[in-house]
Scaffold this active site. Structure first.
Site, PDB file in Angstrom:
ATOM      1  N   HIS A   6       0.876  -1.225  -0.185  1.00  0.00           N
ATOM      2  CA  HIS A   6      -0.006  -0.096   0.101  1.00  0.00           C
ATOM      3  C   HIS A   6       0.885   1.174   0.080  1.00  0.00           C
ATOM      4  CE1 HIS A   6      -3.014  -2.631   0.522  1.00  0.00           C
ATOM      5  NE2 HIS A   6      -2.929  -3.064   1.829  1.00  0.00           N
TER       6      HIS A   6
ATOM      7  N   LYS B  56       3.176   3.624  -2.469  1.00  0.00           N
ATOM      8  CA  LYS B  56       3.188   3.985  -3.948  1.00  0.00           C
ATOM      9  C   LYS B  56       4.765   4.055  -4.185  1.00  0.00           C
ATOM     10  CE  LYS B  56      -0.878   6.527  -3.575  1.00  0.00           C
ATOM     11  NZ  LYS B  56      -1.348   8.162  -3.291  1.00  0.00           N
TER      12      LYS B  56
ATOM     13  N   GLU C   8      -8.824  10.254  -3.326  1.00  0.00           N
ATOM     14  CA  GLU C   8      -8.516   8.871  -3.872  1.00  0.00           C
ATOM     15  C   GLU C   8      -9.645   8.143  -4.118  1.00  0.00           C
ATOM     16  OE1 GLU C   8      -5.446   6.847  -1.697  1.00  0.00           O
ATOM     17  OE2 GLU C   8      -3.973   8.256  -2.027  1.00  0.00           O
TER      18      GLU C   8
ATOM     19  N   GLU D  31     -10.909   7.775   0.388  1.00  0.00           N
ATOM     20  CA  GLU D  31     -10.518   8.717   1.220  1.00  0.00           C
ATOM     21  C   GLU D  31      -9.980  10.007   0.593  1.00  0.00           C
ATOM     22  OE1 GLU D  31      -7.140   7.315   3.563  1.00  0.00           O
ATOM     23  OE2 GLU D  31      -5.661   7.353   1.768  1.00  0.00           O
TER      24      GLU D  31
ATOM     25  N   ASN E  17      -6.840  12.804   1.039  1.00  0.00           N
ATOM     26  CA  ASN E  17      -5.692  13.339   1.773  1.00  0.00           C
ATOM     27  C   ASN E  17      -5.673  14.679   1.805  1.00  0.00           C
ATOM     28  OD1 ASN E  17      -4.082  10.576   2.200  1.00  0.00           O
ATOM     29  ND2 ASN E  17      -4.314  10.649  -0.023  1.00  0.00           N
TER      30      ASN E  17
ATOM     31  N   ARG F  86      -3.775  17.301   2.345  1.00  0.00           N
ATOM     32  CA  ARG F  86      -2.250  17.536   2.318  1.00  0.00           C
ATOM     33  C   ARG F  86      -1.745  17.687   0.724  1.00  0.00           C
ATOM     34  NH1 ARG F  86       0.450  12.933   1.603  1.00  0.00           N
ATOM     35  NH2 ARG F  86      -0.687  11.033   2.471  1.00  0.00           N
TER      36      ARG F  86
ATOM     37  N   VAL G  99       3.185  13.400  -1.930  1.00  0.00           N
ATOM     38  CA  VAL G  99       4.710  13.042  -2.688  1.00  0.00           C
ATOM     39  C   VAL G  99       4.555  13.401  -4.025  1.00  0.00           C
ATOM     40  CG1 VAL G  99       6.377  11.403  -3.013  1.00  0.00           C
ATOM     41  CG2 VAL G  99       5.449  11.747  -0.493  1.00  0.00           C
TER      42      VAL G  99
ATOM     43  N   ARG H  35       9.864   7.210  -7.320  1.00  0.00           N
ATOM     44  CA  ARG H  35      10.323   7.378  -5.946  1.00  0.00           C
ATOM     45  C   ARG H  35      11.687   6.771  -5.678  1.00  0.00           C
ATOM     46  NH1 ARG H  35       5.196   7.622  -1.549  1.00  0.00           N
ATOM     47  NH2 ARG H  35       3.671   8.604  -2.939  1.00  0.00           N
TER      48      ARG H  35
END
Length: 236
Positions: free
Chosen positions: A20, A22, A60, A72, A74, A76, A79, A122
């Site tokens: 879970h 990313k 999401e 949900e 987020n 904020r 990333v 990432r």
């Protein structure tokens, strides 16, 4: 913003994940069409308005066929926000600061134009296949560059990666006129990234970008774990 203005900056495809978390994100998603895209954007705008939400946020969804379901929000900057910035030209952090200061959004929905395709990898301080963390001193740190390449990082040669926090040490973002061009530019960027002293997951990213399933697009949230399982069985 606090004046009742709400805009959508499109979607990000984040199905390449492990446990879970990313690993690779891109926009636009090849798993949805324009009709679904418009419906999801409208649903996100309605949700933000209903909650009287102020600031930057991400709704999401999980997609199954042509259906999509709310997971949900987020509340904020995420990333993977550079992916959206690269294709829209909107500085999300700047807009968030303006909104916090009581200013209006500086862009309107009709001003938003999606340009090309963007991918973010990432870069984590960990073994690329066992995922064992790799803290320690970075003895060499050479970053890629070139057209369409953006790097977000705090690391430098001589920096010590601590063992206490998230293992992410940087992000490479590649933008191109097409998804194929963005992938090609990311492949070159990953080949140019040179890190010594610690392990990184760069090799895994290079394998993913060379995988035909990923190249075709539309992979599910189980894609990476299935690939890693198959890889482990092949090396037994």
């Amino acid at each position: 913003d606090s004046r009742g203005n709400v805009i959508s900056l499109g979607e990000r495809e984040c199905s390449v994940q492990r446990n879970h978390q990313k690993l690779l994100e891109e926009s636009p998603s090849v798993a949805i069409d324009d009709e679904m895209r418009a419906g999801m954007s409208e649903a996100a705008i309605k949700a933000a308005r209903a909650a009287n939400y102020v600031g930057a946020g991400t709704i999401e969804f999980v997609v199954s066929g042509r259906d999509y379901y709310f997971i949900e929000m987020n509340t904020r900057v995420q990333v993977e926000h550079p992916v959206t910035e690269m294709i829209t030209g909107v500085d999300i952090v700047r807009e968030q600061i303006r909104i916090a200061a009581g200013e209006r959004l500086s862009v309107r929905q009709r001003d938003i134009t999606m340009r090309g395709h963007a991918i973010e990898c990432r870069i984590n301080a960990e073994d690329p296949f066992t995922f064992v963390p790799s803290p320690g001193r970075v003895t060499a740190w050479h970053l890629p560059g070139g057209p369409g390449i953006r790097i977000d990082t705090h690391v430098f040669s001589g920096y010590t990666v601590p063992p206490y926090y998230d293992s992410m040490i940087g992000k490479i973002i590649a933008h191109g006129d097409t998804r194929e061009q963005a992938i090609a530019r990311m492949r070159v960027a990953l080949s140019e990234l040179a890190v010594e002293g610690i392990k990184t997951n760069t090799k895994l990213h290079r394998e993913l970008l060379a995988d035909e399933r990923f190249f075709q697009g539309g992979t599910s949230i189980h894609y990476l774990e299935e690939k890693l399982r198959s890889r482990a069985e092949a090396h037994k």
